[in-house]
Design a protein around this motif. Structure first.
Motif, PDB file in Angstrom:
ATOM      1  N   ASP A  90      83.959  70.194  38.594  1.00 10.61           N
ATOM      2  CA  ASP A  90      84.416  71.525  38.998  1.00 10.61           C
ATOM      3  C   ASP A  90      83.608  72.620  38.316  1.00 10.61           C
ATOM      4  O   ASP A  90      83.384  73.689  38.892  1.00 10.61           O
ATOM      5  CB  ASP A  90      85.897  71.687  38.670  1.00 10.61           C
ATOM      6  CG  ASP A  90      86.800  70.989  39.678  1.00 10.61           C
ATOM      7  OD1 ASP A  90      86.260  70.414  40.644  1.00 10.61           O
ATOM      8  OD2 ASP A  90      88.025  71.008  39.498  1.00 10.61           O
ATOM      9  N   ASN A 117      81.594  75.716  40.093  1.00  9.59           N
ATOM     10  CA  ASN A 117      81.808  77.102  39.682  1.00  9.59           C
ATOM     11  C   ASN A 117      80.508  77.891  39.585  1.00  9.59           C
ATOM     12  O   ASN A 117      80.516  79.113  39.716  1.00  9.59           O
ATOM     13  CB  ASN A 117      82.540  77.150  38.336  1.00  9.59           C
ATOM     14  CG  ASN A 117      84.046  77.136  38.484  1.00  9.59           C
ATOM     15  OD1 ASN A 117      84.705  78.168  38.356  1.00  9.59           O
ATOM     16  ND2 ASN A 117      84.599  75.966  38.774  1.00  9.59           N
ATOM     17  N   VAL A 125      87.791  73.146  32.835  1.00 10.99           N
ATOM     18  CA  VAL A 125      87.978  72.274  33.990  1.00 10.99           C
ATOM     19  C   VAL A 125      87.032  71.081  33.874  1.00 10.99           C
ATOM     20  O   VAL A 125      86.232  70.972  32.944  1.00 10.99           O
ATOM     21  CB  VAL A 125      87.726  73.061  35.297  1.00 10.99           C
ATOM     22  CG1 VAL A 125      88.638  74.272  35.363  1.00 10.99           C
ATOM     23  CG2 VAL A 125      86.269  73.497  35.417  1.00 10.99           C
ATOM     24  N   GLN A 138      88.853  73.869  40.651  1.00 14.50           N
ATOM     25  CA  GLN A 138      89.501  74.723  39.656  1.00 14.50           C
ATOM     26  C   GLN A 138      88.510  75.748  39.117  1.00 14.50           C
ATOM     27  O   GLN A 138      87.299  75.519  39.099  1.00 14.50           O
ATOM     28  CB  GLN A 138      90.051  73.883  38.509  1.00 14.50           C
ATOM     29  CG  GLN A 138      91.262  73.049  38.878  1.00 14.50           C
ATOM     30  CD  GLN A 138      91.825  72.339  37.667  1.00 14.50           C
ATOM     31  OE1 GLN A 138      91.144  71.557  37.003  1.00 14.50           O
ATOM     32  NE2 GLN A 138      93.081  72.614  37.350  1.00 14.50           N
ATOM     33  N   ARG A 139      89.044  76.888  38.668  1.00 14.09           N
ATOM     34  CA  ARG A 139      88.195  77.978  38.190  1.00 14.09           C
ATOM     35  C   ARG A 139      87.964  77.888  36.687  1.00 14.09           C
ATOM     36  O   ARG A 139      88.914  77.690  35.938  1.00 14.09           O
ATOM     37  CB  ARG A 139      88.834  79.329  38.522  1.00 14.09           C
ATOM     38  CG  ARG A 139      88.908  79.657  39.998  1.00 14.09           C
ATOM     39  CD  ARG A 139      89.731  80.912  40.225  1.00 14.09           C
ATOM     40  NE  ARG A 139      91.159  80.656  40.052  1.00 14.09           N
ATOM     41  CZ  ARG A 139      92.073  81.604  39.901  1.00 14.09           C
ATOM     42  NH1 ARG A 139      91.707  82.880  39.861  1.00 14.09           N
ATOM     43  NH2 ARG A 139      93.340  81.298  39.771  1.00 14.09           N
ATOM     44  N   GLN A 176      83.944  78.175  44.237  1.00 14.60           N
ATOM     45  CA  GLN A 176      84.929  77.179  43.850  1.00 14.60           C
ATOM     46  C   GLN A 176      86.253  77.307  44.597  1.00 14.60           C
ATOM     47  O   GLN A 176      86.905  76.303  44.898  1.00 14.60           O
ATOM     48  CB  GLN A 176      85.170  77.232  42.338  1.00 14.60           C
ATOM     49  CG  GLN A 176      85.604  78.572  41.798  1.00 14.60           C
ATOM     50  CD  GLN A 176      84.418  79.463  41.451  1.00 14.60           C
ATOM     51  OE1 GLN A 176      83.321  79.284  41.951  1.00 14.60           O
ATOM     52  NE2 GLN A 176      84.665  80.434  40.587  1.00 14.60           N
ATOM     53  N   GLN A 177      86.671  78.521  44.895  1.00 20.87           N
ATOM     54  CA  GLN A 177      87.961  78.685  45.563  1.00 20.87           C
ATOM     55  C   GLN A 177      87.977  78.122  46.979  1.00 20.87           C
ATOM     56  O   GLN A 177      88.880  77.363  47.317  1.00 20.87           O
ATOM     57  CB  GLN A 177      88.364  80.159  45.560  1.00 20.87           C
ATOM     58  CG  GLN A 177      88.947  80.591  44.221  1.00 20.87           C
ATOM     59  CD  GLN A 177      89.526  81.986  44.272  1.00 20.87           C
ATOM     60  OE1 GLN A 177      88.903  82.922  43.802  1.00 20.87           O
ATOM     61  NE2 GLN A 177      90.682  82.123  44.847  1.00 20.87           N
TER      62      GLN A 177
END
Length: 377
Positions: free
Chosen positions: A140, A144, A136, A155-156, A149-150
């Motif tokens: 992002d 993480n 990512v 994005q993971r 992140q969610q």
């Protein structure tokens, strides 16, 4: 005249702590074995039970690579639900009698060191010019590192980390309603009952905030694990078994609703609802066997190694497994089953290195830093 002395009522018998019980100064090593089995189930699902990015690694759909077993591998995703049941048991056990700060420190020290190392490893490997997968964005990736992140919409880096977001919410709820006021049997029972009611109300109400907090798709498994721990700690009781039974009945509904599709050749994710329920029941039964002390003979010291490997293996196996599968199968031309076995072995070896070089060094350091008074208690 002296009043007659009345006999004191006999104290209620409680289960004697078993070797491997937290209260007996050791650990339940059979749970370590169950953790690793659940992780291997998930790995088989990611390698051979689904399409997607892993198909690029194989050069074809896993259905063609494993025509006999791909259907069975597809049920490996239920290892996540079994993980959650084990987590409910373990968190209830480890949080009992702990102050809030100690509970927070133990959870953070357990989760973050290997997680940070896995983020770094996947980011570096995916940045190699000959690796076709890309990680990512830089921004992002930084998000993480928080494991949040969610909820913030990033994005993971690790595909499997969605389960950690569920774990974090469980820890927060358990800390707020059980650890903070002090863990007791009555308080855990009430927590399980209220969370079960909130689960069905949230599903019926369709309120997004409630869905995020209550997480109805996964709450039943944590509740079931807590119910099994009550049985382990306090013995047989209809109320304890009722918690477990209701959690299973509600949980299997969410499992079937999320995994079953009508018979259709376009649905590689098709799974039989009967097998879904059976696999979930086996997971509950395995944790129940530990709770009832039916597997005390399996309390081997070497199983502790299995528990130590599980978390780092779970973190790295999916994304780095794609790279290894591509190198072994398409690069070196190894057969599918040889590639599968060797990839699992290499990921377990990497997990051992992460445990020895990262977790064993950083986990105690982080725990002491977050809870300096632990050594004096």
């Amino acid at each position: 005249m002296t009043a007659p002395t009345l006999p004191r009522p006999a104290a209620a018998k409680r289960p004697k702590p078993l070797q491997g019980d937290l209260h007996g100064g050791s650990r339940l090593r059979a749970l370590d074995a169950l953790r690793l089995i659940a992780a291997l189930m998930v790995a088989l699902y990611h390698y051979g039970g689904r399409d997607g990015d892993v198909s690029r690694a194989w050069g074809a759909s896993p259905r063609h690579e494993f025509p006999t077993l791909s259907g069975a591998f597809a049920y490996g995703c239920l290892g996540v639900e079994i993980f959650f049941v084990i987590s409910g048991f373990v968190i209830c056990m480890s949080g009992w009698g702990r102050p809030l700060r100690s509970f927070f420190a133990s959870r953070a020290a357990r989760l973050y060191p290997a997680y940070w190392a896995a983020i770094l490893l996947v980011t570096v490997v995916f940045a190699l010019p000959w690796v076709t997968y890309k990680t990512v964005s830089f921004s992002d990736t930084l998000v993480n590192l928080t494991m949040l992140q969610q909820p913030v919409g990033a994005q993971r880096v690790l595909g499997v980390c969605w389960t950690l977001w569920a774990e974090l919410r469980f820890y927060a709820l358990f800390a707020l309603f059980v650890v903070l006021p002090g863990a007791t049997r009555r308080r855990v029972v009430m927590f399980c009952a209220v969370w079960t009611l909130a689960t069905v109300v949230t599903t019926a109400s369709h309120v997004e905030f409630l869905r995020v907090v209550v997480m109805p798709e996964y709450s039943s498994y944590f509740i079931g694990g807590m119910g099994l721990y009550l049985i382990h700690r306090f013995g047989h009781d209809l109320l304890h078994w009722g918690i477990v039974a209701v959690s299973f009945l509600v949980g299997q509904h969410y499992a079937v609703a999320g995994l079953w599709h009508p018979p259709n050749p376009h649905y590689f994710s098709y799974r039989s609802p009967y097998v879904i329920v059976a696999v979930l029941a086996l997971g509950y039964a395995a944790v129940a066997a530990v709770a009832l002390r039916k597997v005390s003979r399996l309390n081997w010291r070497r199983l502790t190694v299995a528990g130590a490997l599980t978390y780092p293996f779970y973190l790295v196996h999916e994304h780095l497994g794609w790279v290894v599968i591509g190198a072994l199968h398409r690069g070196l031309g190894l057969p599918s089953y040889a590639t599968l076995g060797l990839t699992l072995a290499l990921m377990l070896g990497l997990a051992w290195l992460l445990h020895r070089c990262v977790e064993r060094r950083l986990t105690p350091l982080l725990r002491r830093s977050l809870d300096p008074g632990a050594a004096r208690r």
